[in-house]
Write a protein that holds these residues in place. Structure first.
Motif, PDB file in Angstrom:
ATOM      1  N   THR A  59     -17.085  -0.699  -3.770  1.00  9.93           N
ATOM      2  CA  THR A  59     -16.291  -1.304  -2.695  1.00  9.93           C
ATOM      3  C   THR A  59     -15.000  -1.953  -3.185  1.00  9.93           C
ATOM      4  O   THR A  59     -13.926  -1.692  -2.618  1.00  9.93           O
ATOM      5  CB  THR A  59     -17.136  -2.315  -1.895  1.00  9.93           C
ATOM      6  OG1 THR A  59     -18.282  -1.659  -1.351  1.00  9.93           O
ATOM      7  CG2 THR A  59     -16.324  -2.915  -0.761  1.00  9.93           C
ATOM      8  N   LEU A  61     -13.217  -1.282  -5.793  1.00  5.41           N
ATOM      9  CA  LEU A  61     -12.303  -0.224  -6.253  1.00  5.41           C
ATOM     10  C   LEU A  61     -11.694   0.523  -5.083  1.00  5.41           C
ATOM     11  O   LEU A  61     -10.484   0.800  -5.060  1.00  5.41           O
ATOM     12  CB  LEU A  61     -13.055   0.746  -7.174  1.00  5.41           C
ATOM     13  CG  LEU A  61     -13.559   0.164  -8.502  1.00  5.41           C
ATOM     14  CD1 LEU A  61     -14.402   1.196  -9.248  1.00  5.41           C
ATOM     15  CD2 LEU A  61     -12.383  -0.284  -9.352  1.00  5.41           C
ATOM     16  N   LEU A  62     -12.520   0.863  -4.086  1.00  2.11           N
ATOM     17  CA  LEU A  62     -12.015   1.588  -2.920  1.00  2.11           C
ATOM     18  C   LEU A  62     -11.072   0.717  -2.095  1.00  2.11           C
ATOM     19  O   LEU A  62     -10.056   1.210  -1.579  1.00  2.11           O
ATOM     20  CB  LEU A  62     -13.178   2.069  -2.050  1.00  2.11           C
ATOM     21  CG  LEU A  62     -13.988   3.253  -2.592  1.00  2.11           C
ATOM     22  CD1 LEU A  62     -15.164   3.560  -1.674  1.00  2.11           C
ATOM     23  CD2 LEU A  62     -13.103   4.488  -2.735  1.00  2.11           C
ATOM     24  N   ALA A  64      -9.182  -1.668  -3.230  1.00  6.87           N
ATOM     25  CA  ALA A  64      -7.928  -1.774  -3.978  1.00  6.87           C
ATOM     26  C   ALA A  64      -7.111  -0.491  -3.832  1.00  6.87           C
ATOM     27  O   ALA A  64      -5.884  -0.531  -3.685  1.00  6.87           O
ATOM     28  CB  ALA A  64      -8.221  -2.049  -5.451  1.00  6.87           C
ATOM     29  N   ALA A  65      -7.798   0.662  -3.843  1.00  9.22           N
ATOM     30  CA  ALA A  65      -7.110   1.952  -3.757  1.00  9.22           C
ATOM     31  C   ALA A  65      -6.531   2.206  -2.370  1.00  9.22           C
ATOM     32  O   ALA A  65      -5.557   2.944  -2.217  1.00  9.22           O
ATOM     33  CB  ALA A  65      -8.071   3.080  -4.130  1.00  9.22           C
ATOM     34  N   THR A  66      -7.141   1.606  -1.343  1.00  7.93           N
ATOM     35  CA  THR A  66      -6.705   1.855   0.037  1.00  7.93           C
ATOM     36  C   THR A  66      -6.027   0.630   0.653  1.00  7.93           C
ATOM     37  O   THR A  66      -5.911   0.541   1.876  1.00  7.93           O
ATOM     38  CB  THR A  66      -7.917   2.251   0.916  1.00  7.93           C
ATOM     39  OG1 THR A  66      -8.890   1.189   0.876  1.00  7.93           O
ATOM     40  CG2 THR A  66      -8.562   3.537   0.413  1.00  7.93           C
ATOM     41  N   ALA A  67      -5.573  -0.297  -0.183  1.00 12.98           N
ATOM     42  CA  ALA A  67      -5.032  -1.569   0.311  1.00 12.98           C
ATOM     43  C   ALA A  67      -3.849  -1.385   1.254  1.00 12.98           C
ATOM     44  O   ALA A  67      -3.677  -2.154   2.206  1.00 12.98           O
ATOM     45  CB  ALA A  67      -4.626  -2.455  -0.867  1.00 12.98           C
ATOM     46  N   ASN A  68      -3.018  -0.380   1.016  1.00 10.02           N
ATOM     47  CA  ASN A  68      -1.807  -0.190   1.829  1.00 10.02           C
ATOM     48  C   ASN A  68      -2.037   0.690   3.058  1.00 10.02           C
ATOM     49  O   ASN A  68      -1.107   0.935   3.830  1.00 10.02           O
ATOM     50  CB  ASN A  68      -0.698   0.417   0.966  1.00 10.02           C
ATOM     51  CG  ASN A  68      -0.262  -0.535  -0.136  1.00 10.02           C
ATOM     52  OD1 ASN A  68      -0.128  -1.730   0.096  1.00 10.02           O
ATOM     53  ND2 ASN A  68      -0.056  -0.006  -1.337  1.00 10.02           N
ATOM     54  N   PRO A 190      -2.648  -5.367  -2.550  1.00  5.16           N
ATOM     55  CA  PRO A 190      -3.921  -5.430  -3.274  1.00  5.16           C
ATOM     56  C   PRO A 190      -3.952  -6.569  -4.287  1.00  5.16           C
ATOM     57  O   PRO A 190      -2.944  -6.900  -4.906  1.00  5.16           O
ATOM     58  CB  PRO A 190      -3.985  -4.072  -4.001  1.00  5.16           C
ATOM     59  CG  PRO A 190      -2.566  -3.633  -4.111  1.00  5.16           C
ATOM     60  CD  PRO A 190      -1.879  -4.160  -2.884  1.00  5.16           C
TER      61      PRO A 190
END
Length: 401
Positions: A59, A61-62, A64-68, A190
């Motif tokens: 969670t 990591l995902l 952070a990767a989809t923050a924008n 993020p």
């Protein structure tokens, strides 16, 4: 306008109930899953371990990767993955595919819950964000009260896989409702993982998070295998087990409410120590009276009440330790909680394989007692430091006069 935001929050809470049921249901039907897939109870219990580990590490990591990413789109992506996970559980046979399903469901659940909380705070007007979050948490918690007992009944009448088919269909409906009702919401900057873990270097925070670990691990050691315990050791019928799980859920809700009230009135340390000691005592009594359905039914209520009374108190306590990093603290606490769930399910599986089902509650009680002892020692040290500072201050004032 007010009504518009409120029913959107309620809708998110209903979907949270759906994803919560998908997470908690395995413990309620563990014996049936084990029998159908041809694995031992301990192996079936590792489905909870896998879910918790995937949730805890995947969670952050995902997110952070989809923050924008637009929050509405992220909710839809998460629910789409959620539907896939349920379809796999329903259609594909065997333990390996069920493991894959749990991983997918864990990742999608984690992303949905975190994103829904963010969206709820943005939908609610100023001064109403706390209530919005509470509504969502209530929806997730209700899955334990209603979702798990109903799932047990469905598994008894039909097949346990039917539960996941129904959740998958409802997941598709949830995607449609979110697409039609939730407005587009911008993502956020993020937070680097390094900054998130930097708080762990502070001893008081590391100690507080260790309390979460031992408390939840002790709980999970027993709860993971509660259905086979009630059926095989206590000798309850299917109907009584369903009723017991429903009572367990109701008690958890009441425990959370009373825990919050007690924290406001008597403080977090006293509430945590008292709740955890009673929690440990209930688990010990569970083994000593395991063959009496009537007594065990009552002990389940006491156990759930005391265990869940620590939830809001521990979260509040953590927030007081780092008031300027509340989001990161709650994120870390959630990760530790899921890791503890994984550890508890894994340790419980070893106990079931090499000892007995009744032994799980002894070790669970020991783990919770460690948590209570940690709080007590930490509280005593804090009081000692406070008294020492007060004494030094009095001496300084006396010297000036």
């Amino acid at each position: 306008m007010v009504r518009s935001y409120q029913w959107k929050i309620v809708m998110l809470a209903i979907v949270s109930f759906l994803v919560g049921t998908s997470e908690y249901i395995i413990a309620g039907i563990l014996d049936k899953v084990a029998a159908d897939t041809g694995v031992s109870l301990s192996a079936a219990g590792q489905l909870i371990t896998v879910f918790s580990l995937a949730y805890a590490f995947g969670t952050p990591l995902l997110m952070a990767a989809t923050a924008n990413l637009d929050r509405r789109r992220l909710l839809i992506y998460a629910l789409s993955l959620f539907v896939v996970g349920n379809v796999i559980a329903f259609t594909l046979p065997g333990y390996a595919f069920l493991i894959s399903s749990r991983i997918i469901l864990a990742l999608s659940t984690g992303v949905f819950v975190v994103t829904a909380l963010t969206v709820a705070t943005k939908l609610a007007p100023a001064g109403k964000q706390g209530g919005a979050i509470a509504t969502l948490v209530m929806g997730f918690s209700t899955s334990l009260i209603v979702g798990v007992p109903i799932g047990r009944v469905i598994a008894g009448i039909y097949d346990w896989k039917t539960i996941f088919a129904g959740i998958g269909v409802l997941g598709l409906l949830a995607i449609l409702m979110i697409w039609l009702t939730i407005p587009q919401t911008d993502g956020e900057e993020p937070v680097p993982l390094g900054k998130q873990f930097a708080l762990l270097k502070e001893p008081k925070i590391a100690i507080a998070l260790s309390v979460t670990f031992f408390w939840i691990a002790g709980y999970a050691i027993v709860y993971t295998y509660i259905s086979p315990f009630l059926l095989k050791i206590t000798g309850m019928s299917e109907q009584t087990v369903s009723a017991a799980l429903f009572a367990f859920g109701i008690a958890s809700l009441l425990g959370s409410k009373i825990g919050g009230y007690s924290t406001d009135r008597w403080g977090a340390p006293r509430t945590l120590i008292a709740g955890m000691l009673l929690h440990a005592a209930a688990l010990v009594m569970l083994s000593l009276t395991a063959h009496s359905p009537f007594i065990v039914f009552g002990l389940l209520i006491l156990w759930s009440f005391t265990a869940w009374s620590s939830g809001p108190t521990q979260q509040y306590h953590l927030l007081t330790l780092a008031p300027n990093a509340s989001g990161i603290m709650l994120s870390l606490n959630t990760s530790v909680l899921q890791i503890a769930m994984a550890a508890g399910a894994g340790i419980g599986g070893v106990i079931v394989d090499h000892a007995s089902l009744t032994s799980t509650s002894w070790l669970g009680a020991a783990s919770v007692a460690v948590a209570a002892g940690t709080v007590a020692v930490s509280y005593a040290r804090t009081l000692s430091k406070s008294r020492k500072k007060a004494a030094e201050l009095r001496l300084r004032r006396a010297a000036k006069t």
